[in-house]
Design a protein around this motif. Structure first.
Motif, PDB file in Angstrom:
ATOM      1  N   GLN A 149       0.906  -1.282  -0.010  1.00  0.00           N
ATOM      2  CA  GLN A 149       0.118   0.031   0.032  1.00  0.00           C
ATOM      3  C   GLN A 149       0.839   1.416   0.057  1.00  0.00           C
ATOM      4  OE1 GLN A 149      -3.669   0.032   0.101  1.00  0.00           O
ATOM      5  NE2 GLN A 149      -3.338  -1.954  -0.721  1.00  0.00           N
ATOM      6  N   GLY A 150       1.739   1.369  -0.805  1.00  0.00           N
ATOM      7  CA  GLY A 150       2.925   2.352  -1.034  1.00  0.00           C
ATOM      8  C   GLY A 150       3.780   2.409   0.267  1.00  0.00           C
ATOM      9  N   TRP A 151       3.793   1.481   1.237  1.00  0.00           N
ATOM     10  CA  TRP A 151       4.734   1.534   2.185  1.00  0.00           C
ATOM     11  C   TRP A 151       5.657   0.629   2.053  1.00  0.00           C
ATOM     12  CZ3 TRP A 151       4.988   4.927   6.245  1.00  0.00           C
ATOM     13  CH2 TRP A 151       3.630   5.795   6.461  1.00  0.00           C
ATOM     14  N   THR A 152       7.102   0.612   2.056  1.00  0.00           N
ATOM     15  CA  THR A 152       8.034  -0.299   2.079  1.00  0.00           C
ATOM     16  C   THR A 152       8.408  -0.672   3.687  1.00  0.00           C
ATOM     17  OG1 THR A 152       9.008   0.491   0.168  1.00  0.00           O
ATOM     18  CG2 THR A 152      10.348  -1.108   1.579  1.00  0.00           C
ATOM     19  N   VAL A 153       7.927  -1.791   4.112  1.00  0.00           N
ATOM     20  CA  VAL A 153       8.146  -2.164   5.380  1.00  0.00           C
ATOM     21  C   VAL A 153       9.440  -3.017   5.916  1.00  0.00           C
ATOM     22  CG1 VAL A 153       6.718  -3.383   7.455  1.00  0.00           C
ATOM     23  CG2 VAL A 153       5.590  -2.225   5.680  1.00  0.00           C
TER      24      VAL A 153
ATOM     25  N   ALA B 166      -9.253  -2.323   3.582  1.00  0.00           N
ATOM     26  CA  ALA B 166      -9.970  -1.137   3.599  1.00  0.00           C
ATOM     27  C   ALA B 166     -11.455  -1.034   3.708  1.00  0.00           C
ATOM     28  CB  ALA B 166      -9.363   0.072   2.549  1.00  0.00           C
ATOM     29  N   GLY B 167     -11.879  -2.056   3.052  1.00  0.00           N
ATOM     30  CA  GLY B 167     -13.304  -2.190   3.190  1.00  0.00           C
ATOM     31  C   GLY B 167     -13.895  -2.999   4.438  1.00  0.00           C
TER      32      GLY B 167
ATOM     33  N   ARG C 176      -4.771  -0.999  10.634  1.00  0.00           N
ATOM     34  CA  ARG C 176      -5.747  -0.109  11.080  1.00  0.00           C
ATOM     35  C   ARG C 176      -5.353   1.482  10.582  1.00  0.00           C
ATOM     36  NH1 ARG C 176      -7.143  -3.239  16.691  1.00  0.00           N
ATOM     37  NH2 ARG C 176      -9.014  -4.377  16.123  1.00  0.00           N
ATOM     38  N   HIS C 177      -3.825   1.747  10.903  1.00  0.00           N
ATOM     39  CA  HIS C 177      -3.658   2.805  10.412  1.00  0.00           C
ATOM     40  C   HIS C 177      -3.377   3.207   9.080  1.00  0.00           C
ATOM     41  CE1 HIS C 177      -1.222   6.837  10.940  1.00  0.00           C
ATOM     42  NE2 HIS C 177      -0.061   6.128  10.239  1.00  0.00           N
ATOM     43  N   VAL C 178      -3.066   2.210   8.282  1.00  0.00           N
ATOM     44  CA  VAL C 178      -2.793   2.309   6.859  1.00  0.00           C
ATOM     45  C   VAL C 178      -4.099   2.227   6.091  1.00  0.00           C
ATOM     46  CG1 VAL C 178      -2.118   1.278   4.990  1.00  0.00           C
ATOM     47  CG2 VAL C 178      -0.369   1.520   6.857  1.00  0.00           C
ATOM     48  N   HIS C 179      -5.075   1.603   6.500  1.00  0.00           N
ATOM     49  CA  HIS C 179      -6.421   1.330   5.675  1.00  0.00           C
ATOM     50  C   HIS C 179      -7.584   2.439   6.237  1.00  0.00           C
ATOM     51  CE1 HIS C 179      -5.104  -1.798   3.091  1.00  0.00           C
ATOM     52  NE2 HIS C 179      -4.529  -2.725   4.118  1.00  0.00           N
TER      53      HIS C 179
ATOM     54  N   GLN D 198      -2.475   7.234  18.126  1.00  0.00           N
ATOM     55  CA  GLN D 198      -3.004   6.748  19.402  1.00  0.00           C
ATOM     56  C   GLN D 198      -4.543   5.906  19.011  1.00  0.00           C
ATOM     57  OE1 GLN D 198      -1.129   7.629  22.232  1.00  0.00           O
ATOM     58  NE2 GLN D 198      -2.703   6.028  23.022  1.00  0.00           N
ATOM     59  N   GLU D 199      -5.146   6.413  18.143  1.00  0.00           N
ATOM     60  CA  GLU D 199      -6.444   5.683  17.951  1.00  0.00           C
ATOM     61  C   GLU D 199      -6.125   4.248  17.438  1.00  0.00           C
ATOM     62  OE1 GLU D 199      -9.284   9.470  16.048  1.00  0.00           O
ATOM     63  OE2 GLU D 199      -7.804   8.128  14.809  1.00  0.00           O
ATOM     64  N   ALA D 200      -5.196   4.067  16.863  1.00  0.00           N
ATOM     65  CA  ALA D 200      -5.028   2.513  16.215  1.00  0.00           C
ATOM     66  C   ALA D 200      -4.474   1.864  17.389  1.00  0.00           C
ATOM     67  CB  ALA D 200      -3.659   2.598  15.145  1.00  0.00           C
TER      68      ALA D 200
END
Length: 595
Positions: A270-274, A299-300, A500-503, A509-511
């Motif tokens: 998703q655009g991130w290199t982990v 995401a859905g 949860r953060h990415v999608h 903090q919410e995640a």
């Protein structure tokens, strides 16, 4: 519409530090205020954590770190994971009457790696001098700090064992014959004296780098190694096997080892290199989980719903099953990560994720690895029958007697980043060395005493650690550092947080605050190496409909109290330079600081 969180997501432009103890985070921030960079801050934070969370890490432990240097422009791994000593052979351990390496005592020890890892980070990436980064830890060891209630509880639970079996630990942790009261001032003057002597020997030389090298010599080739050598050779102690054993670590083992800098393993999502450690640790299971989940519309899916928990859990079961067959420090034949992360392999594996909870351990088969697969499957089947019925509820964390881990994330104003997960050398892992004020680690328990497996005990080989920090870089210039204590759960909790953060657009903090979950379906890395097929622990604060649906799908639910699962911390740098940080409210210890 904003979501209520237990504390704010910290925002700023100067720097952020987040760790599993508020004092350590404050010390790290003080290094940034003094002009130090993220690496200086991480080192100072790490040494203070050894003092204020001694039930979770210590000077005799280990510390893999992910670092991003803005000057170098790449993510690297600092491996502060020591290998097995020369005398740590399967034949020797078998001759001691063992079929599993105990989870504590002298035989569970590998070469202590954390000190050299910290020194390498300070020398090659940091900017401050040794005295500046060590002085806060020396201060808290010498003058004391408010002892955590969980530290007090751990000492109280170990008191009788210390008194009868580990008298040096009894003298250290129960001065006057009683455990320290929660929140009372507690000091470790012996450890303070050890570090003060290291510093004095270092400062006999001129120049920052020369002093750091002298400190490494004092620890690995000087008075610290000599004290460890004497203690190990003279001491036979009771351990989890129910028998007394001597260790095999020597001063020569320590003298011949140094921390290393290695390339990271990575996966694009998703655009991130982990980025993670190599498969000598468990880190790539997160990458494998992402590869599996890339075929789902994450995401859905409601991030607090049953579909999310079920899909993520089933993906993790598959990734962790591969860990058992392919991961380990196997030297000349490195684990086949490229194949495990390939699109073709994950299309096949993804098809195994069904609507019901799986109960089988299902590693994948790779061409060219048929013999290893069959060998591992036979071994794991035998272990399942022998140890699989032994199940100790995981609760949210490892039990106090078994120890756990700490974590640090730092980002400075220049864009340097550190994610590091120190552990080992817990006060309950082996007896205190009276001359030094600390004890050795128990990381060798992660080896198998069966030959020809990637994680078989071999002298000079690193145990397959569960320590697994993370750095992720986005194509738009954003970057994140995150991690958590928690043994086999570390990558499980990090995965939920990241998704949860990415999608779903949740801030850090919410995640972190959302209900967490994990499975003990896979063989544990810690003694007695048990597993619980189909197990799923989830915080009871998850929606009732989620819990009901998961139970209907066959998951063996173990409900944890709210705010008891996970100890995540995270830091982020947005593409425009805005810095963010967050820390879990669970256990009421972790803290994020920044401005």
């Amino acid at each position: 519409m904003s979501t209520f969180t237990t504390r704010p997501e910290i925002l700023g432009l100067f720097g952020v530090v987040t760790s599993t103890h508020w004092i350590a985070s404050a010390v790290g921030m003080s290094m940034l205020e003094r002009g130090g960079n993220a690496f200086d801050a991480a080192v100072a934070t790490g040494f203070v954590l050894q003092v204020v969370e001694p039930h979770l890490n210590g000077p005799g432990g280990d510390m893999p770190a992910l670092v991003y240097s803005a000057a170098r422009g790449k993510v690297e791994v600092i491996c502060g994971q020591g290998p097995a000593p020369a005398g740590a052979t399967i034949a020797h351990y078998r001759s001691e009457g063992l079929d599993l390496i105990p989870g504590d005592g002298m035989l569970a020890t590998v070469i202590p790696g954390s000190f050299d890892g910290w020194m390498l980070m300070l020398r090659d990436y940091g900017s401050l001098d040794l005295r500046t980064v060590l002085e806060p830890a020396i201060h808290y060891a010498e003058h004391g700090h408010p002892v955590l209630p969980r530290v007090s509880q751990t000492i109280a639970e170990m008191a009788e064992f210390f008194r009868t079996e580990w008298p040096t630990s009894y003298a250290m942790w129960l001065p006057g014959g009683a455990p320290p009261r929660p929140n009372s001032n507690f000091s470790n003057p012996t450890l303070a004296a050890t570090w003060t002597r290291v510093l004095a020997e270092a400062e006999a030389r001129r120049g920052r780098e020369a002093q750091i090298e002298a400190a490494r010599d004092a620890f690995y080739r000087g008075f610290v190694a000599e004290a460890i050598d004497r203690f190990v050779s003279d001491t036979s102690v009771m351990d989890a096997s129910g028998s007394r054993h001597k260790g095999v670590l020597t001063g020569a083992d320590m003298a011949g080892w140094q921390a290393t800098v290695e390339a990271s393993a990575s996966y694009d999502y998703q655009g991130w290199t982990v980025h993670k450690t190599g498969a000598w640790g468990q880190g790539p299971v997160l990458l494998q989980s992402l590869a599996l989940l890339s075929g789902f519309d994450m995401a859905g899916i409601d991030p607090n719903g049953a579909d999310f928990v079920h899909t993520v859990t089933e993906a993790m079961k598959l990734a962790y099953a591969d860990r058992e067959v392919y991961y380990g420090d196997s030297g000349a034949e490195p684990p086949p990560l490229e194949a495990l992360l390939s699109d073709q392999y994950n299309r096949q594996r993804r098809a195994l994720i069904g609507k019901e909870a799986s109960f089988d351990l299902r590693p994948g088969q790779l061409p060219g690895y048929e013999a290893l697969f069959e060998r591992s499957r036979a071994f794991l089947s035998a272990m399942d029958g022998k140890h699989g019925v032994v199940f100790e509820p995981t609760m949210g964390h490892l039990a106090e007697e078994r120890g756990d881990t700490v974590h640090v994330d730092v980002i400075d104003r220049w864009g340097n980043m550190v994610s590091v997960t120190p552990s080992g050398g817990w006060l309950q892992s082996s007896p205190t060395i009276p001359e030094l004020g600390f004890c050795l680690n128990s990381r060798a328990q992660m080896f198998w005493l069966t030959p020809d497996l990637p994680n078989s005990l071999v002298p000079g080989r690193r145990p397959r650690t569960t320590l697994t920090p993370t750095i992720a870089l986005h194509a738009d210039g954003a970057a994140m550092a995150f991690g958590t204590p928690g043994g086999d759960q570390q990558d499980q909790w990090q995965l939920s947080f990241f998704l949860r953060h990415v999608h779903h657009g949740l801030n850090l903090q919410e995640a972190i605050d959302m209900p967490l979950f994990h499975t003990a379906h896979i063989p544990a890395s810690f003694y007695p190496r048990s597993r619980e097929p189909g197990h799923l622990m989830i915080e009871s604060s998850a929606p009732a409909a989620t819990l009901d649906s998961l139970a209907a799908r066959g998951h063996k639910l173990e409900l944890a109290r709210p705010w008891t699962v996970g100890r995540l911390t995270a830091a982020r740098r947005d593409a425009d330079g805005l810095l963010r940080a967050a820390a879990t409210p669970r256990l009421m210890q972790a803290y994020a600081i920044g401005r």
